[in-house]
Design a protein around this motif. Structure first.
Motif: not given
Length: 261
Positions: A13-31, A61-64
Protein backbone atom coordinates in the motif's frame (compact mmCIF):
# COMPACT_ATOMS: atom_id res chain seq x y z
CA UNK A 1 4.87 4.59 -14.78
CA UNK A 2 8.58 3.91 -14.34
CA UNK A 3 11.30 4.90 -16.75
CA UNK A 4 15.04 5.43 -16.47
CA UNK A 5 14.64 8.89 -14.94
CA UNK A 6 11.75 8.21 -12.56
CA UNK A 7 11.39 4.91 -10.73
CA UNK A 8 8.09 3.80 -9.17
CA UNK A 9 7.81 0.86 -6.82
CA UNK A 10 4.51 -0.20 -5.24
CA UNK A 11 4.27 -2.63 -2.36
CA UNK A 12 2.27 -2.98 0.84
CA UNK A 13 0.00 0.00 0.00
CA UNK A 14 2.98 2.33 -0.46
CA UNK A 15 4.14 3.88 -3.75
CA UNK A 16 7.78 4.95 -3.69
CA UNK A 17 8.66 7.43 -6.42
CA UNK A 18 12.39 8.04 -6.90
CA UNK A 19 13.89 10.74 -9.09
CA UNK A 20 16.65 8.70 -10.67
CA UNK A 21 19.35 10.87 -12.27
CA UNK A 22 21.90 10.71 -9.44
CA UNK A 23 24.92 11.50 -11.62
CA UNK A 24 23.22 14.80 -12.57
CA UNK A 25 22.06 15.52 -9.00
CA UNK A 26 18.57 14.55 -10.19
CA UNK A 27 18.33 17.65 -12.34
CA UNK A 28 15.28 17.65 -14.58
CA UNK A 29 15.57 16.89 -18.28
CA UNK A 30 12.80 16.41 -20.83
CA UNK A 31 12.25 12.72 -20.01
CA UNK A 32 11.98 13.34 -16.28
CA UNK A 33 9.76 16.40 -16.70
CA UNK A 34 7.29 14.45 -18.80
CA UNK A 35 7.29 11.57 -16.32
CA UNK A 36 6.66 13.92 -13.38
CA UNK A 37 3.71 15.44 -15.25
CA UNK A 38 2.03 12.03 -15.46
CA UNK A 39 3.03 9.93 -12.47
CA UNK A 40 0.74 11.52 -9.87
CA UNK A 41 -2.23 11.31 -12.23
CA UNK A 42 -1.61 7.59 -12.64
CA UNK A 43 -1.04 6.98 -8.94
CA UNK A 44 -3.99 9.12 -7.91
CA UNK A 45 -6.39 6.84 -9.78
CA UNK A 46 -5.44 3.82 -7.68
CA UNK A 47 -7.32 2.62 -4.63
CA UNK A 48 -4.71 0.14 -3.40
CA UNK A 49 -2.27 2.84 -2.24
CA UNK A 50 -2.40 4.60 1.11
CA UNK A 51 0.66 6.83 0.83
CA UNK A 52 3.24 8.02 -1.70
CA UNK A 53 6.90 8.69 -0.86
CA UNK A 54 8.80 11.02 -3.18
CA UNK A 55 12.60 11.13 -2.97
CA UNK A 56 15.80 11.39 -4.99
CA UNK A 57 18.48 8.83 -5.75
CA UNK A 58 22.01 9.56 -4.58
CA UNK A 59 23.07 12.79 -2.88
CA UNK A 60 20.40 15.23 -4.06
CA UNK A 61 16.62 15.39 -3.95
CA UNK A 62 16.38 17.44 -7.17
CA UNK A 63 18.77 20.15 -8.36
CA UNK A 64 16.32 21.90 -10.71
CA UNK A 65 16.59 22.16 -14.48
CA UNK A 66 19.30 20.34 -16.39
CA UNK A 67 21.60 22.80 -18.18
CA UNK A 68 21.62 20.86 -21.46
CA UNK A 69 17.83 20.88 -21.43
CA UNK A 70 17.91 24.65 -20.90
CA UNK A 71 20.25 25.01 -23.88
CA UNK A 72 17.80 23.06 -26.02
CA UNK A 73 14.96 25.38 -24.95
CA UNK A 74 17.07 28.38 -25.96
CA UNK A 75 17.79 26.85 -29.37
CA UNK A 76 14.20 25.75 -29.98
CA UNK A 77 11.90 28.02 -27.94
CA UNK A 78 8.72 26.60 -29.48
CA UNK A 79 9.44 23.37 -27.64
CA UNK A 80 9.28 25.32 -24.39
CA UNK A 81 5.50 25.51 -24.85
CA UNK A 82 5.33 21.78 -24.07
CA UNK A 83 7.49 22.30 -21.00
CA UNK A 84 5.17 24.94 -19.62
CA UNK A 85 2.12 22.75 -20.27
CA UNK A 86 3.81 19.91 -18.38
CA UNK A 87 4.79 22.28 -15.55
CA UNK A 88 1.13 23.01 -14.94
CA UNK A 89 0.31 19.31 -14.98
CA UNK A 90 2.97 18.61 -12.32
CA UNK A 91 1.56 21.20 -9.93
CA UNK A 92 -2.09 20.41 -10.58
CA UNK A 93 -1.62 16.64 -10.35
CA UNK A 94 0.24 16.75 -7.03
CA UNK A 95 -2.47 18.95 -5.52
CA UNK A 96 -5.31 16.92 -7.09
CA UNK A 97 -3.87 13.59 -5.96
CA UNK A 98 -5.88 12.69 -2.84
CA UNK A 99 -3.23 10.22 -1.67
CA UNK A 100 -0.92 11.94 0.83
CA UNK A 101 2.61 12.49 -0.44
CA UNK A 102 5.59 12.34 1.91
CA UNK A 103 8.69 14.15 0.70
CA UNK A 104 11.89 12.35 1.72
CA UNK A 105 14.18 15.30 1.08
CA UNK A 106 17.51 13.49 1.15
CA UNK A 107 19.55 16.36 -0.31
CA UNK A 108 19.33 19.75 -1.99
CA UNK A 109 15.91 20.70 -3.38
CA UNK A 110 16.42 23.55 -5.83
CA UNK A 111 14.13 25.26 -8.36
CA UNK A 112 11.59 22.71 -9.51
CA UNK A 113 13.02 20.45 -6.82
CA UNK A 114 11.93 22.97 -4.19
CA UNK A 115 8.48 23.16 -5.76
CA UNK A 116 8.16 19.37 -5.61
CA UNK A 117 9.14 19.46 -1.95
CA UNK A 118 6.64 22.21 -1.11
CA UNK A 119 3.87 20.32 -2.89
CA UNK A 120 4.37 17.29 -0.65
CA UNK A 121 1.91 16.99 2.24
CA UNK A 122 4.54 16.00 4.79
CA UNK A 123 8.26 16.64 4.45
CA UNK A 124 11.28 15.18 6.20
CA UNK A 125 14.49 16.95 5.20
CA UNK A 126 18.06 15.86 5.86
CA UNK A 127 19.83 18.40 8.04
CA UNK A 128 22.65 18.95 5.52
CA UNK A 129 20.26 19.76 2.65
CA UNK A 130 19.28 23.16 1.25
CA UNK A 131 16.10 24.36 -0.40
CA UNK A 132 15.23 27.37 -2.53
CA UNK A 133 14.12 28.75 -5.87
CA UNK A 134 17.00 30.40 -7.80
CA UNK A 135 15.15 30.83 -11.10
CA UNK A 136 16.20 34.49 -11.25
CA UNK A 137 19.86 33.46 -11.11
CA UNK A 138 19.45 31.80 -14.50
CA UNK A 139 17.37 34.64 -15.92
CA UNK A 140 13.98 32.95 -15.58
CA UNK A 141 10.96 33.87 -13.49
CA UNK A 142 9.78 31.46 -10.82
CA UNK A 143 6.93 29.97 -12.81
CA UNK A 144 6.81 26.27 -11.95
CA UNK A 145 4.80 26.84 -8.79
CA UNK A 146 7.28 28.58 -6.53
CA UNK A 147 5.77 31.97 -7.22
CA UNK A 148 2.57 31.11 -5.32
CA UNK A 149 3.80 28.31 -3.05
CA UNK A 150 6.57 30.14 -1.19
CA UNK A 151 4.36 33.05 -0.04
CA UNK A 152 1.69 30.59 1.12
CA UNK A 153 4.17 28.45 3.04
CA UNK A 154 6.31 31.06 4.76
CA UNK A 155 4.52 34.38 4.26
CA UNK A 156 5.09 37.16 1.76
CA UNK A 157 7.78 39.00 3.73
CA UNK A 158 10.56 36.44 3.46
CA UNK A 159 9.18 34.72 0.36
CA UNK A 160 9.55 37.86 -1.75
CA UNK A 161 13.18 38.20 -0.70
CA UNK A 162 13.97 34.58 -1.51
CA UNK A 163 12.23 34.64 -4.88
CA UNK A 164 13.92 37.88 -5.93
CA UNK A 165 17.43 36.89 -4.78
CA UNK A 166 17.34 33.16 -5.43
CA UNK A 167 18.98 32.51 -2.06
CA UNK A 168 18.79 29.02 -0.59
CA UNK A 169 17.71 28.08 2.94
CA UNK A 170 19.32 25.51 5.19
CA UNK A 171 17.08 22.71 6.44
CA UNK A 172 16.92 24.35 9.87
CA UNK A 173 15.96 27.72 8.38
CA UNK A 174 13.32 26.11 6.16
CA UNK A 175 11.75 24.35 9.15
CA UNK A 176 11.79 27.50 11.25
CA UNK A 177 10.00 29.42 8.50
CA UNK A 178 7.47 26.62 7.94
CA UNK A 179 8.55 25.58 4.44
CA UNK A 180 9.17 22.00 5.55
CA UNK A 181 7.84 20.03 8.48
CA UNK A 182 10.67 17.92 9.85
CA UNK A 183 14.47 17.90 9.90
CA UNK A 184 16.47 14.76 10.50
CA UNK A 185 20.05 13.60 10.44
CA UNK A 186 20.92 11.54 7.38
CA UNK A 187 21.20 8.42 9.54
CA UNK A 188 17.71 8.88 10.98
CA UNK A 189 15.99 10.07 7.81
CA UNK A 190 14.57 6.70 6.77
CA UNK A 191 13.34 5.84 10.25
CA UNK A 192 11.47 9.14 10.49
CA UNK A 193 9.94 8.71 7.04
CA UNK A 194 8.91 5.12 7.69
CA UNK A 195 7.21 6.05 10.96
CA UNK A 196 5.07 8.53 9.03
CA UNK A 197 4.45 6.00 6.26
CA UNK A 198 3.17 3.50 8.83
CA UNK A 199 0.73 6.01 10.32
CA UNK A 200 -0.75 6.91 6.94
CA UNK A 201 -0.92 3.50 5.27
CA UNK A 202 -2.57 2.01 8.36
CA UNK A 203 -4.92 4.93 8.94
CA UNK A 204 -8.50 5.56 7.87
CA UNK A 205 -7.80 5.82 4.16
CA UNK A 206 -10.91 7.65 3.02
CA UNK A 207 -10.80 10.13 5.89
CA UNK A 208 -7.14 10.87 5.11
CA UNK A 209 -7.73 11.22 1.38
CA UNK A 210 -10.69 13.54 1.78
CA UNK A 211 -8.95 15.59 4.44
CA UNK A 212 -6.27 16.30 1.84
CA UNK A 213 -8.95 17.03 -0.75
CA UNK A 214 -10.32 19.66 1.61
CA UNK A 215 -7.18 21.46 2.71
CA UNK A 216 -5.78 21.67 -0.81
CA UNK A 217 -8.79 23.63 -2.11
CA UNK A 218 -7.19 27.07 -1.49
CA UNK A 219 -3.89 25.95 -3.02
CA UNK A 220 -5.65 24.49 -6.05
CA UNK A 221 -7.49 27.76 -6.54
CA UNK A 222 -4.23 29.70 -6.28
CA UNK A 223 -2.49 27.31 -8.66
CA UNK A 224 -5.12 27.77 -11.36
CA UNK A 225 -4.99 31.52 -10.87
CA UNK A 226 -1.21 31.67 -11.06
CA UNK A 227 0.20 29.03 -13.38
CA UNK A 228 -1.05 30.29 -16.75
CA UNK A 229 0.41 33.76 -16.25
CA UNK A 230 3.56 32.41 -14.60
CA UNK A 231 4.35 29.98 -17.40
CA UNK A 232 3.63 32.65 -20.02
CA UNK A 233 6.18 34.91 -18.36
CA UNK A 234 8.62 32.01 -18.26
CA UNK A 235 8.26 31.59 -22.02
CA UNK A 236 9.14 35.27 -22.36
CA UNK A 237 12.15 35.10 -20.05
CA UNK A 238 13.37 32.03 -21.96
CA UNK A 239 13.86 34.41 -24.92
CA UNK A 240 15.83 37.07 -23.05
CA UNK A 241 19.54 37.78 -23.43
CA UNK A 242 19.99 37.49 -19.68
CA UNK A 243 18.75 33.89 -19.68
CA UNK A 244 20.92 33.01 -22.65
CA UNK A 245 23.91 34.56 -20.87
CA UNK A 246 23.14 32.62 -17.69
CA UNK A 247 22.95 29.31 -19.55
CA UNK A 248 26.25 29.95 -21.32
CA UNK A 249 27.89 31.10 -18.09
CA UNK A 250 26.71 28.03 -16.22
CA UNK A 251 28.04 25.75 -18.94
CA UNK A 252 31.37 27.61 -18.89
CA UNK A 253 31.50 27.57 -15.08
CA UNK A 254 31.70 31.32 -14.79
CA UNK A 255 29.56 34.02 -13.21
CA UNK A 256 26.92 35.46 -15.58
CA UNK A 257 27.04 39.13 -16.52
CA UNK A 258 23.48 40.36 -16.82
CA UNK A 259 22.52 43.30 -19.03
CA UNK A 260 18.83 43.57 -18.13
CA UNK A 261 17.78 42.53 -21.63
Amino acid sequence: MSNSALQVEIADRVARVTINRPNALNSVNAELHTALSRVFVDLGERRDIGVIVLTGAGKAFCAGGDIEWMKEAVREPEGFEIVTWEAKRIVYSMLDCEIPIIGRINGDAVGLGATLALLCDITVMADHARIGDPHVRVGLNAADGGGFLWPQMIGFGKARELLLTGDLLSAAEAKQLGAIGNVSTADELDAKVEALVSKLKNGATKAIRWTKAGYTIPLRQLAHGHMDAGTAYECLTNLTQDHHEAVEAFASKRKPVFSGR
